[in-house]
Design an enzyme around this catalytic site. Sequence first.
Site, short mmCIF file in Angstrom:
data_model
loop_
_atom_site.label_atom_id
_atom_site.label_comp_id
_atom_site.label_asym_id
_atom_site.label_seq_id
_atom_site.Cartn_x
_atom_site.Cartn_y
_atom_site.Cartn_z
N HIS A 18 5.18 -16.34 0.96
CA HIS A 18 5.19 -16.15 -0.50
C HIS A 18 6.40 -16.89 -1.04
O HIS A 18 7.54 -16.53 -0.72
CB HIS A 18 5.28 -14.66 -0.83
CG HIS A 18 4.16 -13.86 -0.27
ND1 HIS A 18 3.05 -13.52 -1.00
CD2 HIS A 18 3.94 -13.36 0.97
CE1 HIS A 18 2.22 -12.82 -0.25
NE2 HIS A 18 2.73 -12.72 0.96
N GLU A 198 -2.59 -4.65 6.59
CA GLU A 198 -1.12 -4.62 6.78
C GLU A 198 -0.74 -3.14 6.87
O GLU A 198 -0.41 -2.65 7.94
CB GLU A 198 -0.42 -5.32 5.61
CG GLU A 198 1.09 -5.35 5.73
CD GLU A 198 1.79 -6.02 4.53
OE1 GLU A 198 1.13 -6.21 3.50
OE2 GLU A 198 2.99 -6.32 4.66
N ASP A 275 5.90 -14.67 6.02
CA ASP A 275 5.68 -13.77 4.88
C ASP A 275 6.75 -13.97 3.79
O ASP A 275 6.48 -14.70 2.83
CB ASP A 275 5.63 -12.31 5.34
CG ASP A 275 4.67 -11.46 4.52
OD1 ASP A 275 3.99 -12.00 3.63
OD2 ASP A 275 4.59 -10.24 4.78
N1 HPA Z 1 2.17 -7.85 1.41
C1 HPA Z 1 1.60 -7.77 0.22
N2 HPA Z 1 2.03 -8.43 -0.83
C2 HPA Z 1 3.10 -9.21 -0.69
C3 HPA Z 1 3.73 -9.33 0.51
C4 HPA Z 1 3.25 -8.62 1.63
O1 HPA Z 1 3.79 -8.66 2.75
N3 HPA Z 1 4.77 -10.19 0.30
C5 HPA Z 1 4.73 -10.56 -0.98
N4 HPA Z 1 3.71 -9.98 -1.60
ZN ZN Z 2 2.15 -11.58 2.60
#
Ligand code: HPA
Ligand code: ZN
Length: 337
Positions: A18, A198, A275
């Site tokens: 991101h 996740e 990430d």
């Molecule tokens: N998960 C969900 N949304 C997110 C993440 C993540 O790890 N990082 C930035 N936005």
């Molecule tokens: Zn992510």
Amino acid sequence: MTVTDIAAALPKAELHVHLEGTLEPEDLMRLAARNGVALPWYTADEVRAAYSYSGLAEFLQLYYLGCTVLHTRADFHELTAAYLRRAAAQGVRRAEMFVSPQPFLGRVPVDDVLGGVLDAVADARTDLGVDGAVLVIAQRHRTQAEALELLDVMAPWRESLLGVGLGGAEVGNPPSKFARFFADARGRGYRLACHAGEEGPADYVREALDAGVERIDHGYTAAADPALVARLRDEGVPLTMCPLSNLRLRVVDTLDGYPVMALHEAGVVATVNSDDPPYFGGYVADNYAALGLSTRQLAALARNSFTASFAPADDVAAGIAAVDAFEASQPNDAEAP
Ligand code: HPA
Ligand code: ZN
């Protein structure tokens, strides 16, 4: 060569990062000062000390606070350029990066968000030799109507954007809530990715597959569901796993037995990614190095990263050939400690 050197030298694609989450604490403080944003910290070290989370929700609060320092096209350009420089130094040849315009709508013109990012991607192609591409993320705590509006807002950049994804607070916001968003995005020619599995259950991964998603971001909770693992294998849908993120967000207690290699051995195209690197303590090569794997195993995961990318077939083949050449240059017994 140490495992850290090997992990950094290995040619790879990064598929789950991101951009707003790549802001280093020093840059966060610098941009806050430049843009007149008050933060609850005075030094970069204080920011680093604050990066400890009970889970995804607590992380997202800090991540959204971090987003408030980004105001101008130049900010988005610098952010993207800095990430791409660090990625290049960690062996990244292809970077498929997420950006999430919704928190900025009404505050920063979308032209500045996407324009700043895409200009830096073009610069990095010539200056660093990194092949960058951008996927726009919709936030799942918002409505599907807002996600559909986002598709209209980004329409002028259609030819410059690779795809769409879904991010943010997972539990309670399943992929099925965004089935029309994915169908509409597909109709417009975007490639489809979705965060699932996740913190959410394996069934969220199923829902993403049912919505036609082509790549699952995380997918950790799928690993314990043999029928779903078989489906991911049979449908050839890759997982972009993020070990240090999972560790810091307490998805796992330890990286011992982290399932990325087992998923690979089960025939799933499993990959390793960062990430939100400064928030989770490492860029992509640091994630590879943290797994305690052999050179041969790391090379298999790097090959998967090209296979899982949305790059043209010739570029995928060139990436795999680069991994093969690197592996062949290493001693056969180069095992991780
Ligand atoms: N998960 C969900 N949304 C997110 C993440 C993540 O790890 N990082 C930035 N936005
Ligand atoms: Zn992510």
